[in-house]
Design a protein around this motif. Sequence first.
Motif, PDB file in Angstrom:
ATOM      1  N   UNK A 183      -7.172   3.136   0.638  1.00  0.00           N
ATOM      2  CA  UNK A 183      -6.405   4.042   1.728  1.00  0.00           C
ATOM      3  C   UNK A 183      -7.313   5.259   1.898  1.00  0.00           C
ATOM      4  N   UNK A 184      -8.029   5.671   0.803  1.00  0.00           N
ATOM      5  CA  UNK A 184      -9.190   6.759   1.163  1.00  0.00           C
ATOM      6  C   UNK A 184     -10.253   6.155   2.158  1.00  0.00           C
ATOM      7  N   UNK A 185     -10.517   4.778   1.783  1.00  0.00           N
ATOM      8  CA  UNK A 185     -11.650   4.298   2.598  1.00  0.00           C
ATOM      9  C   UNK A 185     -11.260   4.151   4.162  1.00  0.00           C
ATOM     10  N   UNK A 186      -9.925   3.759   4.626  1.00  0.00           N
ATOM     11  CA  UNK A 186      -9.374   3.848   5.890  1.00  0.00           C
ATOM     12  C   UNK A 186      -9.298   5.313   6.258  1.00  0.00           C
ATOM     13  N   UNK A 187      -9.062   6.368   5.376  1.00  0.00           N
ATOM     14  CA  UNK A 187      -9.098   7.539   6.067  1.00  0.00           C
ATOM     15  C   UNK A 187     -10.433   8.154   6.646  1.00  0.00           C
ATOM     16  N   UNK A 191     -11.054  -4.948   1.446  1.00  0.00           N
ATOM     17  CA  UNK A 191     -10.270  -4.017   0.371  1.00  0.00           C
ATOM     18  C   UNK A 191     -11.387  -3.497  -0.378  1.00  0.00           C
ATOM     19  N   UNK A 192     -12.616  -4.079  -0.611  1.00  0.00           N
ATOM     20  CA  UNK A 192     -13.516  -3.776  -1.598  1.00  0.00           C
ATOM     21  C   UNK A 192     -14.871  -2.928  -1.173  1.00  0.00           C
ATOM     22  N   UNK A 193     -14.784  -2.757   0.226  1.00  0.00           N
ATOM     23  CA  UNK A 193     -16.149  -1.981   0.638  1.00  0.00           C
ATOM     24  C   UNK A 193     -16.268  -0.691  -0.119  1.00  0.00           C
ATOM     25  N   UNK A 194     -17.595  -0.416  -0.416  1.00  0.00           N
ATOM     26  CA  UNK A 194     -18.001   0.903  -0.844  1.00  0.00           C
ATOM     27  C   UNK A 194     -17.362   2.087   0.110  1.00  0.00           C
ATOM     28  N   UNK A 195     -16.987   3.164  -0.604  1.00  0.00           N
ATOM     29  CA  UNK A 195     -16.323   4.353   0.417  1.00  0.00           C
ATOM     30  C   UNK A 195     -17.377   4.515   1.365  1.00  0.00           C
ATOM     31  N   UNK A 196     -18.788   4.671   1.143  1.00  0.00           N
ATOM     32  CA  UNK A 196     -19.708   5.049   2.070  1.00  0.00           C
ATOM     33  C   UNK A 196     -19.721   4.136   3.517  1.00  0.00           C
ATOM     34  N   UNK A 231       0.747  -1.347   0.116  1.00  0.00           N
ATOM     35  CA  UNK A 231       0.023  -0.003  -0.029  1.00  0.00           C
ATOM     36  C   UNK A 231       0.724   1.254  -0.083  1.00  0.00           C
ATOM     37  N   UNK A 232       1.887   1.104   0.900  1.00  0.00           N
ATOM     38  CA  UNK A 232       2.915   2.284   0.994  1.00  0.00           C
ATOM     39  C   UNK A 232       3.556   2.622  -0.043  1.00  0.00           C
ATOM     40  N   UNK A 277      -1.683   2.920  -8.359  1.00  0.00           N
ATOM     41  CA  UNK A 277      -2.432   1.927  -8.172  1.00  0.00           C
ATOM     42  C   UNK A 277      -3.621   2.180  -7.611  1.00  0.00           C
ATOM     43  N   UNK A 278      -4.704   2.192  -8.356  1.00  0.00           N
ATOM     44  CA  UNK A 278      -6.226   2.714  -8.197  1.00  0.00           C
ATOM     45  C   UNK A 278      -6.589   1.987  -6.994  1.00  0.00           C
TER      46      UNK A 278
END
Length: 268
Positions: free
Chosen positions: A81-85, A140-145, A67-68, A74-75
């Motif tokens: 990482x956006x989801x984690x944030x 890894x593939x959850x929706x962002x919401x 990831x780092x 890598x989309x």
Amino acid sequence: MSDWLAALILGLVEGLTEFIPVSSTGHMLLLGHFLGFESTGKTFEIVIQLGALLAIISVYFRKLWTLATRWPFDAEARRFLIGLGLAFMPAAVIGFFAYDFIKTVLFETPLVICVALIVGGVILLLLDRMPKRPRWIDADAYPLRLYFLIGLFQCLAMIPGVSRSGATIAGGLLLGTDKRSAAEFSFFLALPTMGAAVAYDLFKNRDVLDFSDLGLIAVGFVAAFVTALAVVRFLLEFVSRRGFAPFAWWRIAVGLIGIAGLAMTGGL
């Protein structure tokens, strides 16, 4: 009881309970209360959490390194990482503004911890027995919401005894994830959440931090790391086969024992 033995016990309990849905904070505060162990500025209690955090980094080092190093091009890595944030953000905001109330009121009320352990155990039992057809089985593939909503559930863990991992896992299950991916995502969410919490705790207590008992801290740190490493490695397979009922019953038992102990010592 000697401080060395208390440090070992507290380190073992921190590692054993940090990533399972039983509330490490609740266990640590209750044990510290009954053992009469408290370090200046909570230095010991703060620092040994880093041992548990190191266990997650060790187990998932390859994925974290990927990831780092790959997120710029890598989309999928960027999306995770956006989801984690997004999941981390609610706790960061609430924790910042409610820090003093959490530390000086909720953390100093053992009865609140005991009640939260029991209530959380009952909720976990109900969720574990509820018939579900999960919509998402890959963290890894959850929706962002969904990441953000799980983060809102994590905020319930501001109440000691609720359990950070328990709140995120329960939130995930209610929102349509399966048990395994919910538990795995709680591991990843622990990295920014615990890291930020420890850093902010150290900053807020900077004037009263006391590292004179480095030996005690080292014992607790190593104990927390070793036991957390074992827990992280076996937990996903365990919950896939057994669910969360064993943890729920444990929470209820500890909460009831805690209330009984408070009653006998005049702490109610």
